[in-house]
Design an enzyme around this catalytic site. Sequence first.
Site, PDB file in Angstrom:
ATOM      1  N   ASP A  78       0.840  -1.192   0.000  1.00  9.64           N
ATOM      2  CA  ASP A  78       0.000   0.000   0.000  1.00  9.64           C
ATOM      3  C   ASP A  78       0.877   1.245   0.000  1.00  9.64           C
ATOM      4  OD1 ASP A  78      -2.096  -1.736   0.502  1.00  9.64           O
ATOM      5  OD2 ASP A  78      -1.648  -1.658   2.655  1.00  9.64           O
ATOM      6  N   ALA A  79       0.284   2.334  -0.466  1.00  7.69           N
ATOM      7  CA  ALA A  79       1.015   3.602  -0.459  1.00  7.69           C
ATOM      8  C   ALA A  79       1.536   3.911   0.947  1.00  7.69           C
ATOM      9  CB  ALA A  79       0.110   4.724  -0.962  1.00  7.69           C
TER      10      ALA A  79
END
Lengths: 222, 246
Positions: free
Chosen positions: B111-112
């Site tokens: 994920d970011a």
Amino acid sequence: MSEQRCVVAVDGPSGSGKSTVSRRLAVALGARYLDTGAMYRAVTWAVLRDGIDPADADAVTKVADSVLLSVGTDPEAPHISVDGTPVDGPIRGSEVTAAVSPVAAVPAVRAKLVAQQREIIVAAGRIVVEGRDIGTVVAPDADLKVYLTASEAERGRRRSAETATDLAATVADLARRDKFDSSRKADPLRQADDAVVLDSTDMGIDEVVAYLTTLVDGATRR
Amino acid sequence: MPKVESENAERLQKVLASAGVGSRRACEVLIAAGRVTVDGQRASLGDKVDPETAEIHVDGQRVVTNTKLVYIAMNKPRGVVSTMADERGREALADYVGDVNQRVYHVGRLDADSEGLLLLTNDGTLAHRLMHPSYEVPKTYRAEVAGPVPRAVGRQLLKGVELEDGPAKADAFKLVDAFGRTALIEIVLHEGRKHIVRRMFDEVGHPVSRLIRTAIGPIRLGDLKPGRTRRLTNAEVAALFKSVGG
């Protein structure tokens, strides 16, 4: 690897980018393309044409048994017709969209269409098949099974850009259809145990297609 | 014995030597001793192979001979999205990868909000196996979570917790450090469902504030700085293949 038999199963919820990705992947692989969702939509179109209640499973089954679906699998120009009438436009309309879930939930309808889908796959040899039960039911022996997904927000964004509709309404509609499709008794939407999950939330179409082309190459090596 | 001879076929010992296995002479000895296989068949002296397509093992260890294949480890910084180039102009992986001539893809994602080890490759066979559920390569994470974390929490995660999309369990759990209201945990999982680590810690009431992946199977993040990449060594590539069935 150009003429080798190769079946790619692409499953996933609506708005995951399945259709665009599957067609483009088929072009890249020199393969045919089958949109199984379009077949359920075509039967739904025939049900509405005949004035049948989509919730009446017996009447819907009769329609499915009597119609002649012809499916064109050219990824550059896929088409579908019901009893000789092209229905590519009408099956994307809101009336069919609203009625397709109960029609696709009728086991006899699924059995009939799955049989036809398997015939198309065998005849094509090299084909990308998209739907919601391809890796689990239609083509459990596919060379590559992909479960394409994206976050709910991203799927809503894509769908609403595609159909120029209100974002909030689209997200709500997607959630409703996912829930219905995942909970229906006949072949619910679920990920095959041996499917590769690709989350496309942050990826562009080109990247997803190129990525899958690489995976097909890896999966079909010898 | 490989019968197929493409126009790119070269003598096996030459191919092995250019892949860094040893001198040509040493490679001849390996072949003569029956320690080399090509596409699953034992090779013999005099065999020719196409380095771009042959699958070669020495003592059961995969030797990659296709020089077009690239294997990269990256320390993905927080805030960078898991795509090579982002359509919406956010910072993406290609901004960090630098001078790679081949088009590479990230295997799996982070994920970011998460950071740490991400593998990038253009080897479809390896990518497919690493992403295929039947191989389930263990992944190690360091998680900063809300503390203090009682011992029972580790036992619970090792035993398994019920999440919205089914049960999830840790393969290993270790309290590395505790400072004030934060605890640093090392946790090993072999599955990759979305946000799985964060969801597991949420489930036991210790939300994650920072998450770093430190290993994927035999590949370790080591002291690779955030935003930096490095090529995997031949030994690492062989170990990675070994972890996914050779």
